[in-house]
Design a protein around this motif. Structure first.
Motif, PDB file in Angstrom:
ATOM      1  N   ASN A 217      14.456 -10.643  26.877  1.00  0.00           N
ATOM      2  CA  ASN A 217      15.321 -10.915  25.731  1.00  0.00           C
ATOM      3  C   ASN A 217      16.764 -11.137  26.160  1.00  0.00           C
ATOM      4  O   ASN A 217      17.463 -12.013  25.627  1.00  0.00           O
ATOM      5  CB  ASN A 217      15.234  -9.763  24.734  1.00  0.00           C
ATOM      6  N   TRP A 221      19.452 -14.881  26.214  1.00  0.00           N
ATOM      7  CA  TRP A 221      20.838 -15.042  25.789  1.00  0.00           C
ATOM      8  C   TRP A 221      21.718 -15.510  26.940  1.00  0.00           C
ATOM      9  O   TRP A 221      22.636 -16.307  26.748  1.00  0.00           O
ATOM     10  CB  TRP A 221      21.376 -13.738  25.211  1.00  0.00           C
ATOM     11  N   ASP A 231      10.780 -20.053  22.058  1.00  0.00           N
ATOM     12  CA  ASP A 231      10.655 -20.248  20.618  1.00  0.00           C
ATOM     13  C   ASP A 231       9.880 -21.525  20.309  1.00  0.00           C
ATOM     14  O   ASP A 231       9.141 -21.575  19.315  1.00  0.00           O
ATOM     15  CB  ASP A 231      12.036 -20.311  19.967  1.00  0.00           C
ATOM     16  N   ASP A 261       9.777 -15.678  18.920  1.00  0.00           N
ATOM     17  CA  ASP A 261      10.679 -16.298  17.963  1.00  0.00           C
ATOM     18  C   ASP A 261      12.107 -15.813  18.185  1.00  0.00           C
ATOM     19  O   ASP A 261      12.347 -14.691  18.615  1.00  0.00           O
ATOM     20  CB  ASP A 261      10.227 -16.007  16.531  1.00  0.00           C
ATOM     21  N   ASN A 262      13.069 -16.695  17.899  1.00  0.00           N
ATOM     22  CA  ASN A 262      14.478 -16.399  18.082  1.00  0.00           C
ATOM     23  C   ASN A 262      15.120 -15.962  16.778  1.00  0.00           C
ATOM     24  O   ASN A 262      14.615 -16.275  15.695  1.00  0.00           O
ATOM     25  CB  ASN A 262      15.214 -17.638  18.607  1.00  0.00           C
ATOM     26  N   PRO A 263      16.260 -15.259  16.852  1.00  0.00           N
ATOM     27  CA  PRO A 263      17.018 -14.953  15.635  1.00  0.00           C
ATOM     28  C   PRO A 263      17.470 -16.235  14.935  1.00  0.00           C
ATOM     29  O   PRO A 263      17.542 -17.305  15.541  1.00  0.00           O
ATOM     30  CB  PRO A 263      18.222 -14.158  16.167  1.00  0.00           C
ATOM     31  N   VAL A 264      17.796 -16.115  13.668  1.00  0.00           N
ATOM     32  CA  VAL A 264      18.166 -17.285  12.869  1.00  0.00           C
ATOM     33  C   VAL A 264      19.412 -17.978  13.426  1.00  0.00           C
ATOM     34  O   VAL A 264      19.506 -19.215  13.423  1.00  0.00           O
ATOM     35  CB  VAL A 264      18.399 -16.856  11.407  1.00  0.00           C
ATOM     36  N   PHE A 266      20.397 -18.145  16.493  1.00  0.00           N
ATOM     37  CA  PHE A 266      20.317 -18.511  17.911  1.00  0.00           C
ATOM     38  C   PHE A 266      20.712 -19.963  18.167  1.00  0.00           C
ATOM     39  O   PHE A 266      21.379 -20.237  19.181  1.00  0.00           O
ATOM     40  CB  PHE A 266      18.906 -18.245  18.441  1.00  0.00           C
TER      41      PHE A 266
END
Length: 290
Positions: A217, A221, A231, A261-264, A266
């Protein structure tokens, strides 16, 4: 700003003409057609074997096979796109400076910022268009030959395009300080390391290892092209994975790196990341003696 954009457009057009002169795109076209032919043959053989095996009450073999081989095609597409992006940017600054081509351009009338923006725009546009076209070709071949269609198509294509655009920015930054060979090797090693960490993250998820999952994770980033790739794999099987069962669990593992899946926000982070890399490139370029 207008002069900057106009200068960047001139540089981008020149870079594309230079690539055409060196017949880069002819080689890329021939290799891509070979890749497509091998992929179509593999899809045909895979789904023929599935038909011979018959059905399974606990496993949707067609979904598993289609998601796996299309995920492999996605990896191959991203790899080819990254190689193309690196080739278009690896000697953008130091290589042109050593050949005496850069000094007359960046002093007058274009400037260093316009030069960097133009070289990045050319590389990002070409490599992004390439991965989108090849990915859509893989989806079409899988549907026609194997009868499998992924859950989502547009979002994975856009994420692959974003991934190669970020790699283009990293390669352009490296070209300021590193020679052609060193920069090419370095960027490809960074790309490979990012995908390897993503694969370790999928292993961590399967073994319920929080440490490996956390490392993956963090890597998504630090190297957001890896997060976009994971994703994109997730988007391919978003609905199949949500149904659960053996098939859902297997397709979420993903080939050569697990889906996640990625954060919104991202995608916005990826834009900011590319902007920061570009700002660092401009700062380093301005401090460099030509």
């Amino acid at each position: 700003m207008t002069e900057l954009l106009q200068g960047a457009r001139i540089v981008a057009a020149h870079a594309l003409r230079e690539s055409l002169r060196r017949r880069v795109f002819v080689v890329v076209l021939l290799l891509t057609l070979s890749f497509g032919a091998l992929y179509a043959w593999g899809v045909n053989e895979l789904f023929s074997d599935i038909d011979d095996l018959g059905g399974n009450a606990f496993l949707d073999a067609e979904t598993l096979a289609g998601a796996t081989i299309l995920g492999l095609a996605m990896f191959g597409t991203l790899f080819l796109g990254v190689v193309l992006a690196v080739f278009l940017t690896l000697n953008a600054v130091r290589g042109d400076a050593e050949r005496g081509l850069l000094q007359p351009v960046v002093v007058r009338p274009l400037g260093r910022g316009a030069y960097l923006l133009g070289r990045w725009a050319a590389a990002a546009a070409v490599s992004a268009s390439y991965v989108v076209v090849v990915f859509l070709g893989g989806v079409l071949l899988t549907a026609l030959v194997g009868g499998y269609t992924p859950d989502r198509i547009v979002v994975p294509a856009l994420e692959l395009a974003g991934a190669v655009a970020i790699v283009s920015a990293i390669a352009l930054l490296g070209s300021i300080a590193l020679g052609t060979t060193a920069n090419g090797i370095g960027v490809l090693m960074i790309f490979g390391a990012g995908l390897l960490v993503g694969l370790l993250g999928s292993i961590g998820d399967a073994l319920n290892s929080g440490t490996l999952s956390d490392v993956a994770n963090v890597a998504s980033w630090v190297l957001p092209f890896e997060g976009l790739y994971r994703d994109a794999l997730f988007q391919l099987v978003a609905e199949a994975g949500s149904r659960g069962g053996v098939t859902g669990a297997l397709v979420q593992l993903g080939p050569l790196g697990g889906s996640h899946d990625n954060p919104v926000l991202f995608p916005l982070y990826c834009v900011a990341y590319a902007a920061v890399v570009g700002a660092l490139a401009v700062l380093a370029f301005r401090r460099k003696d030509l």
